[in-house]
Scaffold this active site. Structure first.
Site, mmCIF file in Angstrom:
data_model
loop_
_atom_site.group_PDB
_atom_site.id
_atom_site.type_symbol
_atom_site.label_atom_id
_atom_site.label_comp_id
_atom_site.label_asym_id
_atom_site.label_seq_id
_atom_site.Cartn_x
_atom_site.Cartn_y
_atom_site.Cartn_z
ATOM 1 N N LEU A 34 -38.543 -14.477 58.813
ATOM 2 C CA LEU A 34 -39.983 -14.348 58.542
ATOM 3 C C LEU A 34 -40.246 -14.165 57.059
ATOM 4 C CD1 LEU A 34 -40.662 -11.550 61.181
ATOM 5 C CD2 LEU A 34 -40.748 -14.019 61.543
ATOM 6 N N LYS A 42 -27.857 -15.987 57.816
ATOM 7 C CA LYS A 42 -28.974 -15.260 57.193
ATOM 8 C C LYS A 42 -28.727 -15.028 55.699
ATOM 9 C CE LYS A 42 -32.482 -12.755 56.401
ATOM 10 N NZ LYS A 42 -33.873 -12.920 56.644
ATOM 11 N N LEU A 56 -39.216 -24.624 44.708
ATOM 12 C CA LEU A 56 -38.920 -25.163 43.381
ATOM 13 C C LEU A 56 -40.080 -24.859 42.437
ATOM 14 C CD1 LEU A 56 -37.192 -28.659 43.913
ATOM 15 C CD2 LEU A 56 -36.162 -26.523 43.140
ATOM 16 N N CYS A 86 -36.379 -8.638 50.022
ATOM 17 C CA CYS A 86 -35.254 -9.361 50.644
ATOM 18 C C CYS A 86 -34.299 -9.998 49.641
ATOM 19 C CB CYS A 86 -35.795 -10.427 51.590
ATOM 20 S SG CYS A 86 -36.897 -9.743 52.826
ATOM 21 N N LYS A 126 -32.097 -7.742 47.203
ATOM 22 C CA LYS A 126 -31.190 -6.894 47.989
ATOM 23 C C LYS A 126 -30.120 -7.750 48.692
ATOM 24 C CE LYS A 126 -32.884 -5.522 52.106
ATOM 25 N NZ LYS A 126 -32.026 -5.977 53.204
HETATM 26 C C1 UGA Z 1 -37.747 -14.317 52.247
HETATM 27 C C2 UGA Z 1 -37.380 -15.632 52.966
HETATM 28 O O1 UGA Z 1 -38.212 -16.702 52.490
HETATM 29 C C3 UGA Z 1 -37.541 -15.479 54.466
HETATM 30 O O2 UGA Z 1 -37.117 -16.671 55.127
HETATM 31 C C4 UGA Z 1 -36.687 -14.286 54.948
HETATM 32 O O3 UGA Z 1 -36.835 -14.069 56.330
HETATM 33 C C5 UGA Z 1 -37.131 -13.035 54.196
HETATM 34 O O4 UGA Z 1 -36.972 -13.245 52.777
HETATM 35 C C6 UGA Z 1 -36.278 -11.889 54.687
HETATM 36 O O5 UGA Z 1 -35.066 -11.945 54.479
HETATM 37 O O6 UGA Z 1 -36.781 -11.008 55.366
HETATM 38 P P1 UGA Z 1 -40.052 -13.161 51.497
HETATM 39 O O7 UGA Z 1 -39.192 -12.191 50.759
HETATM 40 O O8 UGA Z 1 -41.156 -12.669 52.353
HETATM 41 O O9 UGA Z 1 -39.131 -14.089 52.461
HETATM 42 O O10 UGA Z 1 -40.733 -14.095 50.417
HETATM 43 P P2 UGA Z 1 -40.573 -15.569 49.862
HETATM 44 O O11 UGA Z 1 -41.781 -16.338 50.201
HETATM 45 O O12 UGA Z 1 -39.282 -16.167 50.211
HETATM 46 O O13 UGA Z 1 -40.594 -15.275 48.280
HETATM 47 C C7 UGA Z 1 -39.582 -14.500 47.659
HETATM 48 C C8 UGA Z 1 -39.750 -14.485 46.175
HETATM 49 O O14 UGA Z 1 -39.450 -15.754 45.587
HETATM 50 C C9 UGA Z 1 -41.161 -14.152 45.683
HETATM 51 O O15 UGA Z 1 -41.090 -13.250 44.596
HETATM 52 C C10 UGA Z 1 -41.723 -15.476 45.232
HETATM 53 O O16 UGA Z 1 -42.704 -15.342 44.218
HETATM 54 C C11 UGA Z 1 -40.482 -16.156 44.690
HETATM 55 N N1 UGA Z 1 -40.573 -17.638 44.704
HETATM 56 C C12 UGA Z 1 -40.638 -18.310 45.870
HETATM 57 C C13 UGA Z 1 -40.551 -18.318 43.493
HETATM 58 O O17 UGA Z 1 -40.475 -17.722 42.396
HETATM 59 N N2 UGA Z 1 -40.600 -19.693 43.519
HETATM 60 C C14 UGA Z 1 -40.669 -20.406 44.669
HETATM 61 O O18 UGA Z 1 -40.699 -21.658 44.615
HETATM 62 C C15 UGA Z 1 -40.693 -19.684 45.875
#
Ligand code: UGA
Length: 433
Positions: free
Chosen positions: A153, A204, A250, A260, A263
């Protein structure tokens, strides 16, 4: 099915509520009695779009219950999901104290066959430890199975991710565990991968690490783009059109944050080391991510020259839009680094202010973006909330002391900013003066 969810944090609440919505009887358990009291009244301690309504609906339909009594929840359930936190220790290793405690408590309270499913993100071989722990404390020798079904999620869209997943992963050791889980997930009509427990656990960590690597890769490319005056968004678009690469994750920016990725990458590096493998690729993913924040601070310094005594308006505190979560958010590090240099900070975030108040000192929290911009030396975009994309930039320009925007999320178009008369600095694109 009668299900217990042990740990009513982010994952537990979403998982429990969605399983209830699918027609199961679910007890969400937590040892924080005050939290359970609130949840019983459908007062949700986290911000997740749609969650509160779904909790209310399922409490009303008598499919969703909250309890601090693990013993009775275990006794009433055939399937028990473990969704407690697995925070990082100082050395990056995952702290599995919570998982061990829950496994022991489940064993002490068994009254028949139980399927215990780990849903928290855990290092490979945790399932084997859970099994050993239950075996050791299951004095009446009731039959049980352990399985792994990691969650994928994303905060901010967790309900839709649960209801319409790309895939469901089930790691099992017995036909019975497999049948129960296939039956439970059947209404979701998604691809289901059945595998062994260790592979499920690795899927995972490997998935989150791979996504983080994609982000660090494009951030590294963004630095090259700046050196030659290319546009990282176009480079990412061109790369993403190749279906083998795809354009998701990207977006260059100020690096990944949240509860997430940072960590999980630490934990994956740590468990690899323990198992005798130096996952140096991931160490570099982490280094690039940290450097991206420093690069951003340097952009602010280059634009302001002297940071001391300047008023800097920060837009966004949450680690990404549509959440109030500030755990490992780039905003916190960036604000602290600027404060260390003597900057005065004004901030606005649509959702995360209450959480930020607990960790940030000497910051002026503003009622909206315009309030933050008023009298500030520059505006710094840290989180790409939709409302920031729709700001009245003519008004913002009038409110700022200088027409300077430093954008860590590339939410504006450089040509448009030039037309409006801003000095605009963004990520992986030519500076507009
Ligand atoms: C992430 C994963 O996407 C989920 O699939 C997973 O279940 C979750 O961790 C978890 O392990 O519980 P989440 O941490 O909610 O989800 O957020 P993301 O949407 O993945 O974004 C994570 C970080 O990456 C954010 O700081 C976001 O700004 C950054 N990001 C994301 C970027 O800098 N560039 C991108 O293109 C995408």
């Amino acid at each position: 099915m009668n299900i217990s969810i042990i740990g009513s944090g982010y994952v537990g609440l979403v998982t429990g509520t969605c399983f209830a919505e699918l027609g199961n009887k679910v007890i969400c358990v937590d040892n924080d009695a005050a939290k359970i009291k609130r949840l019983k009244k459908a007062s949700v301690p986290i911000y997740e779009p749609g969650l509160e309504d779904l909790i209310k609906k399922n409490i009303k339909s008598k499919r969703l219950f909250f309890s601090a009594d693990l013993k009775s929840a275990v006794r009433k359930s055939e399937v028990i999901f473990i969704t407690v936190g697995t925070p990082s220790k100082e050395n990056g290793e995952a702290d599995l104290t919570g998982i061990e405690n829950v496994a022991r408590s489940i064993a002490h309270n068994m009254n028949g066959y139980k399927l215990i499913v780990e849903k928290s993100t855990v290092p490979v071989e945790t399932g084997a430890w859970v099994k050993r722990t239950i075996d050791m404390h299951n004095h009446k020798k009731y039959k049980f199975d352990v399985a792994s079904s990691p969650e994928f999620l994303r905060e901010g869209q967790a309900i839709s991710d649960f209801m319409h997943p790309d895939r469901i992963v089930i790691g099992v050791e017995s036909g019975k565990a497999k049948d129960i889980l296939l039956n439970l997930y059947k209404p979701l009509k998604s691809a289901i991968l059945v595998t062994d427990i260790k592979s499920a656990e690795l899927i995972k960590h490997a998935s989150n690490s791979f996504l983080a690597a994609k982000i660090s890769f494009i951030n590294a490319v963004s630095n090259l783009c700046e050196k030659v005056g290319a546009d990282v968004a176009k480079v990412a678009e061109g790369m993403g059109l190749d279906r083998r690469i795809n354009g998701m994750f990207l977006d260059a920016g100020i690096g990944y944050g949240g509860s997430c990725f940072p960590k999980d990458i630490d934990a994956f590096i740590s468990i690899s080391e323990k198992l005798g493998y130096d996952f140096s690729l991931l160490k570099e993913v982490k280094n690039i991510n940290n450097a991206q924040k420093i690069n951003f601070i340097e952009k602010i310094q280059d634009s302001l020259w002297i940071v001391k005594d300047k008023t800097i308006a920060i837009l966004g505190l949450a680690f990404k839009p549509n959440t109030d979560d500030i755990r490992s958010a780039a905003s916190i590090d960036i604000i602290r680094m600027l404060q260390d240099q003597g900057a005065k900070i004004k901030v606005y975030d649509p959702c995360a202010v209450n959480n930020a108040k607990a960790v940030l000192k000497k910051v002026k929290f503003c009622k909206d973006s315009y309030d933050a911009a008023k009298g500030s030396d520059c505006l710094v975009v840290v989180t790409e909330w939709s409302e920031f994309k729709e700001l009245d930039l003519v008004r913002i320009k009038k409110l700022l002391k200088h027409p300077l925007i430093i954008d860590g999320r590339n939410i504006y178009e450089p040509i448009q900013m030039k037309k409006l008369g801003f000095k605009y600095v963004s990520i992986g694109r030519a500076k507009v003066v």
